[in-house]
Write a protein that holds these residues in place. Structure first.
Motif, PDB file in Angstrom:
ATOM      1  N   VAL A   1      13.768  21.427   0.023  1.00 27.57           N
ATOM      2  CA  VAL A   1      14.818  20.411  -0.058  1.00 27.57           C
ATOM      3  C   VAL A   1      14.738  19.478   1.147  1.00 27.57           C
ATOM      4  O   VAL A   1      14.911  18.260   1.029  1.00 27.57           O
ATOM      5  N   ILE A   2      14.457  20.041   2.324  1.00 26.65           N
ATOM      6  CA  ILE A   2      14.336  19.216   3.529  1.00 26.65           C
ATOM      7  C   ILE A   2      13.168  18.238   3.397  1.00 26.65           C
ATOM      8  O   ILE A   2      13.299  17.042   3.697  1.00 26.65           O
ATOM      9  N   THR A   3      12.029  18.739   2.936  1.00 29.04           N
ATOM     10  CA  THR A   3      10.852  17.863   2.826  1.00 29.04           C
ATOM     11  C   THR A   3      11.044  16.796   1.754  1.00 29.04           C
ATOM     12  O   THR A   3      10.630  15.644   1.942  1.00 29.04           O
TER      13      THR A   3
ATOM     14  N   TYR B   1       0.816  -1.213   0.000  1.00 29.93           N
ATOM     15  CA  TYR B   1       0.000   0.000   0.000  1.00 29.93           C
ATOM     16  C   TYR B   1       0.852   1.266   0.000  1.00 29.93           C
ATOM     17  O   TYR B   1       0.343   2.363  -0.239  1.00 29.93           O
ATOM     18  N   THR B   2       2.129   1.129   0.293  1.00 34.17           N
ATOM     19  CA  THR B   2       2.996   2.310   0.280  1.00 34.17           C
ATOM     20  C   THR B   2       3.474   2.663  -1.118  1.00 34.17           C
ATOM     21  O   THR B   2       4.140   3.682  -1.307  1.00 34.17           O
ATOM     22  N   SER B   3       3.130   1.844  -2.114  1.00 37.94           N
ATOM     23  CA  SER B   3       3.632   2.096  -3.465  1.00 37.94           C
ATOM     24  C   SER B   3       3.109   3.405  -4.028  1.00 37.94           C
ATOM     25  O   SER B   3       3.839   4.149  -4.686  1.00 37.94           O
ATOM     26  N   SER B   4       1.830   3.701  -3.778  1.00 34.03           N
ATOM     27  CA  SER B   4       1.275   4.962  -4.274  1.00 34.03           C
ATOM     28  C   SER B   4       1.958   6.148  -3.614  1.00 34.03           C
ATOM     29  O   SER B   4       2.259   7.155  -4.256  1.00 34.03           O
ATOM     30  N   LEU B   5       2.240   6.015  -2.316  1.00 33.41           N
ATOM     31  CA  LEU B   5       2.934   7.076  -1.602  1.00 33.41           C
ATOM     32  C   LEU B   5       4.349   7.262  -2.148  1.00 33.41           C
ATOM     33  O   LEU B   5       4.824   8.390  -2.328  1.00 33.41           O
ATOM     34  N   ALA B   6       5.017   6.151  -2.441  1.00 36.37           N
ATOM     35  CA  ALA B   6       6.376   6.226  -2.982  1.00 36.37           C
ATOM     36  C   ALA B   6       6.385   6.937  -4.328  1.00 36.37           C
ATOM     37  O   ALA B   6       7.286   7.743  -4.613  1.00 36.37           O
ATOM     38  N   PHE B   7       5.386   6.672  -5.175  1.00 34.98           N
ATOM     39  CA  PHE B   7       5.334   7.351  -6.467  1.00 34.98           C
ATOM     40  C   PHE B   7       5.102   8.854  -6.304  1.00 34.98           C
ATOM     41  O   PHE B   7       5.714   9.675  -7.010  1.00 34.98           O
ATOM     42  N   LEU B   8       4.237   9.227  -5.371  1.00 40.06           N
ATOM     43  CA  LEU B   8       4.002  10.652  -5.128  1.00 40.06           C
ATOM     44  C   LEU B   8       5.281  11.335  -4.651  1.00 40.06           C
ATOM     45  O   LEU B   8       5.545  12.492  -4.993  1.00 40.06           O
ATOM     46  N   PHE B   9       6.085  10.629  -3.863  1.00 35.03           N
ATOM     47  CA  PHE B   9       7.369  11.178  -3.426  1.00 35.03           C
ATOM     48  C   PHE B   9       8.283  11.433  -4.620  1.00 35.03           C
ATOM     49  O   PHE B   9       8.971  12.457  -4.692  1.00 35.03           O
TER      50      PHE B   9
END
Length: 452
Positions: free
Chosen positions: A324-326, A185-193
């Motif tokens: 840059v930090i975020t 379920y973290t895959s969508s979050l990883a793509f947004l990152f």
């Protein structure tokens, strides 16, 4: 009379079995019809494609020039899509949905073992590159969150120590789980990152002046004297140097998703080869776009001074910039949650090669997990530059999994004549992969020898 009774009994039993199994068959069809949607399949494939490679492509552009980089990126992405086309054709012909099993079908047990070794090395290289990012970025992220006057040799400024702590406290427990489906379920979050990373790279192009400022002290404490001049602020179209040898392996590393293609194909709603090929083409095209934008604007920000890991380039010039930090924290979180997912196929390949189809054993499971993570941790701690990971892994296992194996498997398994389009294409794919891998690896080794 007895024969008639037996026939009637068989008919009744057959009718009864049909009535009992019909709901099950119908349920199976309905369950299969509720497979992964087209959009979610594209999304999953993009998550399989995109990873730490996005941080090294700006360096690849600086090593090849803008036009040279574009030519190579188009070539590698097109060949990646074509090699997936060959794998999908083989999947349809044989009914096999595993990369290792395709190797076994084509070359028997040696082929299966060879693919397993390649997957193991490739995933160990990928995990090492992710942990390398944690080692280099986590101290900077922690320092940027603390007050500006906090100086000194604090324990949290030691990237190696932080890496060991994070591996033991987060990566190891997650990797030890026998099933880790919830991390999907973290895959969508990883793509947004990754998308946010590309946006930040574009926006920060106008925050750093060119020529770059002089006498910049990096977060590692080293004083870097920048001799940038106006001439260095003009982009190069073509560049050929020893550093160019890292470009194609880095791209091959960045587009390798072949071990995930067949499982995604199996889960696709209404699976057909044409439908999955469309998923592949869209996923690779969107990944190409994000890769190109990040590489282009990263290069146009730092030009020849771009680091092999792009985020490090911002440390000296924008040490406390909020964006840059975020984005650093977002990439770190994405990397941290991705390492256990990459670990699972690596461990599966290792156990498959060593123990075959043996039943699940906690002892083997834990021993394989600890061994692989120790190797990955050692590589991440002692490898001095992430481009070394991209270069070696990309020129060896990535080129095999991306180009060589699909071509060889197609030539061995397919019944198409040798003069057919796909057979000729498969042969050219093998030739290209071998030549690219050998030349890149040799140049990288020669560069190491000269530098040492």
């Amino acid at each position: 009379m007895s024969i008639n009774n037996d026939v009637d009994a068989v008919r009744e039993r057959t009718a009864r079995d049909t009535e009992e199994t019909a709901p099950l068959l119908q349920g199976a069809v309905l369950s299969r019809a509720r497979g992964a949607s087209f959009a979610s399949s594209v999304f999953n494939l993009m998550n399989a494609i995109m990873g730490s490679g996005i941080l090294g492509l700006a360096y690849a552009m600086a090593s090849t020039g803008i036009v040279g980089f574009c030519i190579l990126l188009v070539l590698v992405s097109s060949l990646a899509a074509y090699s997936i086309h060959l794998l999908l054709k083989l999947c349809d012909q044989t009914g096999i949905n595993s990369y290792e099993d395709l190797g076994g079908k084509a070359l028997r047990k040696p082929g299966k073992v060879l693919v397993g070794i390649a997957i193991l090395i490739q995933n160990i290289g990928a995990m090492s590159s992710y942990l390398f990012i944690l080692k280099s970025e986590l101290p900077a992220a922690i320092s940027s969150l603390l007050s500006a006057d906090s100086t000194g040799n604090a324990w949290y400024e030691d990237g190696r120590l932080l890496l060991i702590i994070v591996t033991l406290c987060v990566v190891l427990p997650l990797s030890l789980l026998p099933k880790i489906g919830f991390l999907g379920y973290t895959s969508s979050l990883a793509f947004l990152f990754m998308l946010y990373f590309a946006v930040v790279v574009v926006v920060k192009k106008w925050s750093i002046p060119c020529p770059l400022p002089h006498n910049i002290t990096s977060l590692s404490g080293a004083l870097t004297i920048s001799n940038s001049s106006d001439s260095e602020c003009s982009p190069k179209l073509f560049v050929i140097s020893s550093k160019s040898a890292y470009a194609i392996p880095t791209m091959a590393f960045s587009f390798l998703c072949h071990t995930a293609v067949l499982p995604i194909y199996c889960e696709l709603d209404r699976p057909t080869k044409a439908r999955m090929q469309k998923v592949t083409n869209i996923g690779i095209s969107l990944s190409f776009l994000l890769y190109f934008i990040s590489a282009l604007f990263g290069y146009l920000t730092f030009y020849t001074h771009v680091e092999s890991e792009l985020l490090l380039s911002y440390d000296a010039y924008l040490p406390r910039d909020i964006m840059v930090i975020t984005v650093r924290l977002a990439i770190l979180l994405s990397v941290l949650l991705t390492v256990p997912l990459i670990h699972f196929p690596a461990r599966k390949a290792a156990i498959l090669m060593l123990f075959g189809g043996r039943a699940f054993s906690w002892l083997i499971h834990i021993a394989a997990t600890l061994t692989i993570l120790c190797v990955v941790l050692i590589l991440a701690i002692f490898v001095p530059d992430i481009r070394n990971v991209f270069g070696v892994v990309g020129s060896t296992t990535s080129s095999c999994l991306l180009f060589v194996f699909p071509g060889i498997f197609y030539l061995k398994i397919s019944r198409q004549p040798l003069r057919s389009f796909d057979s000729v294409g498969a042969a050219l794919l093998v030739v290209f992969g071998v030549i690219m891998g050998v030349i890149s690896f040799c140049v990288i080794v020669i560069t190491w020898a000269k530098s040492s």
